[in-house]
Every structure is written in structure tokens, then in C-alpha cells.
Design a protein around this motif. Sequence first.
Motif, PDB file in Angstrom:
ATOM      1  N   LYS A  90       0.820  -1.212   0.000  1.00  0.00           N
ATOM      2  CA  LYS A  90       0.000   0.000   0.000  1.00  0.00           C
ATOM      3  C   LYS A  90       0.852   1.260   0.000  1.00  0.00           C
ATOM      4  N   MET A 127      -2.457  -3.849  -7.532  1.00  0.00           N
ATOM      5  CA  MET A 127      -2.448  -2.397  -7.320  1.00  0.00           C
ATOM      6  C   MET A 127      -1.356  -1.718  -8.128  1.00  0.00           C
ATOM      7  N   HIS A 128      -0.235  -2.404  -8.295  1.00  0.00           N
ATOM      8  CA  HIS A 128       0.909  -1.810  -8.994  1.00  0.00           C
ATOM      9  C   HIS A 128       0.956  -2.183 -10.472  1.00  0.00           C
ATOM     10  N   SER A 165      -8.546  -9.852  -7.004  1.00  0.00           N
ATOM     11  CA  SER A 165      -7.225  -9.275  -7.255  1.00  0.00           C
ATOM     12  C   SER A 165      -6.710  -9.675  -8.638  1.00  0.00           C
ATOM     13  N   HIS A 222      -5.844  -3.879 -15.334  1.00  0.00           N
ATOM     14  CA  HIS A 222      -4.863  -2.797 -15.433  1.00  0.00           C
ATOM     15  C   HIS A 222      -3.818  -3.062 -16.513  1.00  0.00           C
TER      16      HIS A 222
END
Length: 531
Positions: free
Chosen positions: A297, A328-329, A356, A363
Motif C-alpha cells: 500500500k 495495485m501496482h 485481485s 490494469h
Amino acid sequence: MYCKQSTDLIQTLKNHCKSISHLHQIHAQIITRGLISLHHSSTSHLLTLFLHTFNSLPPPPHPVSPHYPLSIFNLITNPTTFSFNTIIRSHTLLSFPQTALFLFVKMRRRCTPVDTHTFPFVFKACAQLKELSVVRMIQSLCFKLGFMKDVFVCNNLVVGYCNCGWIDDAYKVFDESAERDVVSYNVIIDGFVKSGEIERARQVFDEMPVGVRDGVTWGTMIAGCARMKCYDECLSLYDEMIGLGVRYDNVCLVSVLSVCGRMGKLEKGKQVHEHIVCSGIKIDSFLCTALVDFYAKCGCIETARGIFEANNEKNMFTWNAMLVGLAMHGYGESLLTYFDKMVKNGVKPDGVTFLSVFMGCSHTGLVNEARRLFDEMESAYGVCKERKHYGCMADLLARAGLIKEAMDMIASMPMSGDVYVWGGLLGGCRLHGNVEVAEKAAERIMEISPEDGGVYSTMVDVYANAKRWDDLTKMRRLRDARRVKKNAGCSLIQLEGVTHEFVAGDDLHPNCDEIYLVLNGIGQHQFEMQL
């Protein structure tokens, strides 16, 4: 001869029995030697001790049937108070509260005397059952028999009321207790925390003598503050606890690391990690999960990966934390590699795992891989598809320009779409300029959640990109007529160890000039030189 054999088995039970399997072997010896078929005074003592040993053993990996200890108890011809207490506790430990209460009723009907050890077990059964009327009935009996002065009875009564959701009654018992110990404070603080009343929990915590507080007390308050989003208070309590040298458990550290991750306090989290290493605290699966989540995070995905790889104790939550961090990355391909490793290591994925995976694929544009895993969720992995999974897939397909396929998938859903499903489609339509489908998606969102301000802003962007100025004006007027407020943007920045939060529309912070310079890469020294 009988006494000698019985004495030998009693000594074996006390000194050498370490597992349920070993207990079964001793039970076999009792049967084969005929010790329970003889009417001897030592039989009841032996069987009661057998049940007591059963309660003290660590739970086996597989569930234990309550019929086993009950079958032993039924062989006791004249059960004593200790015998009843032991069997009631057995069923409480095995989470069979109805049977535990049935045995208590049987105990009363046989006129077997109760003692201060009986009611704590009974109240634990009541707490599991979550039946308020039963709790009140047992409390009345305690009053009648004069056991309400016992601290253990009162503590378990407080837990019973807390589990039933009657926190005020729980506090009344706590407040009127003649005697209190550290458990008394811990159970009422935990009750307030679980009911969301963090202010009342803090009040009891502050009233509690500092010397009485233990690691559970501090951990409960810290976890409660983290849960109620009182982040600054959580970190302040942690610093105070460390300063006092209190012994604590890993659950406390997990809460602190979670707060550091949510606030983006990288340096503070690093200090906690350094303290863990210097103190020689074992990084178990839960602490490893918290560290991976924290570093991911805070943008340190490689550090998170290093901690993950170095730890051998990984459970499903640890794997999920790593997968979410990679998603997330934007490391879609690495995420799929770790997903394959997770399955090969025998860790069963769950709904969060697939969320996830779909987010990471979205992405990085890995449409085919996401399609395959979405189709295999139920058939290959036994994970039910939920709205959130359809929402991720709608977002993924729409982002890739596959608007029609996303529409077909939504139409085939076994349940109606929610804001996230239609919102995923709407976002893709904005990206690719599909005004017609965007209008349909926006209409559905407005029906489901008319107070959602984001949909109006998105449609304004869609109409602006399509140069449909009249429709743009109508959308703004519709938003104003419905008095829908746009969700304010929020930013965080750390300045001299203090985290400042800025929400769009707020008044300027007293240090706004200095913070502005920090945001623009100008340090305090350069600022003073310019003056």
C-alpha cells in the motif's frame, strides 16, 4: 489388583497423555481391563479425570464429536459437581451450547450442588448461543444462589450479554461488580469495541489502573481504534504501550501496520518492522500478511515481495495480500505467476483471490487470461461468482473496448447488477466514447443509487468528449435539481512527521504555504532563502 490398575491409569492420564489419540489408547485399556464394568468407588473418579484430561488437550485438526465425551459421562453412576462441570465445559469447548445447557438442567434436576465453577461454563454456553432470555434466566439463578459476587461468574455474564448485543446490560453487570480483575476490564472493553462504541471503550480504558492493563487490554484498544478509523489515536496508543514496555501479541502489531498502510505512513511502518526484527518477534503468517499489505500500500512492492518470499508460513490471506499488492501496482503477468504458485502449493483461492486477479488483468489488458479464470472459478476452483466479480469483469471488458461482450455478460448474470457492475461498464464507455451504452449504464446506476454523485460527473465527461453540449447542460441541471453532491477529493501529505488531510472545499491549513512548497519540491531552506 483393581486399585493398582486404576491408579496406574490415573497417573498415565495426569503425566503422559498429550493428544486425543493417546487418550483413545488409554480408553481402550480401561475397556479391555474391565475397569468400567466393575462397581468400584474409583470408577467415577477415573472417568471424571478422563473427561478432565479430554478438556485440557489441544484440539485435533479434525472436529471431535460431542457424543464421545458424553458417552464417557453416561457411564458415571453418581456424577458429582466436578463431573457435571467437566462435561458442561466439554460441550462448551466443542461449541455445542444447547447440549451444555441441557446437561446443566439435568444437573439441577438431580439436585447436584452447583459451585463457582459451574456458572462460568454455563454463561460461556449462553454466549455461544446468543439467546438473551437464557442469559437473563441464568443470571436470576445466580442472584438467588448468591454467586453474583464471584468475579469469574460476573466476567462470563458480561461476555454473555455482549455476545447477545446488550452492551448496556453488560456494562451494568461490570459497574456493579463487587470485585474486578484484568479480565473484567478486558471483556467490557472488547464488548464496547465490537459494538462500535470506541469512546466508551476508551473511557473504561482510561479509568483502568495502568498497572492492571496487560497486552490484551492494549491490543484490544489499538485494534478497536484501527477498526473505527481512529488512526492517530491508534498509533498514539501503540507508542505509549511501547514506552511502558508492555508485553503484547502479534495481533496488536497487525493492527498498527494496517493503520500505517491506510495512512501511507511508510516511515512509521518501517519503525514497527524494525522493532519486530530487533525484538526477535517471530513473523507468523498473520504478521507476514500485515507486512506485505503495508509495504504494498505504501508503494514498496519489491520490499513486500521480499518479505513474502522469505517467510515460510503463508496462508490464504498472505497469498491474497501479495496478489492484491501486485494488482495495485499493475504487475498483471507476475500476479498470474503467483496465482499459479498459490494453487501448486495447495492453497485454495477464494473470492478475494479472483478479485485481485481480475483487477490486475484489467490494469494490464490481459483479457484472455481473465476470461479463462472467470470461466474456471466455479468448475475448477469451487468459488462462487458474486456481483463484485462480475463488476471487475465488466470493467475489464469495457476498458478493453469489448462493450458488447460486457453487456452480454451483465445480461447473463444470475442476479441483478449493482452500482459496481454498471459503474465498470460506464467507465469503459467513457474511455471509448460509447455514449449510447453509457446512457443506459448511467440510467441503471441512478435507479439503484440516486445519491451517487460520481455518475453525473462521468456523464458530463462523456457528453463533453462527444461535444454534446446540450446533453451536458441537462445532466448538470439534473444533478443540481436532485441536489446530488459530488464526492469530494481527498489528499494526504506528511510534513514533519504529521499527516495532513486535505478535502476539496476545505479552508486552507495554517501551514498551507509551507505544504505547497513541499508538494512542489521546494524545501524549507530554499523557501527561507527566497524570502
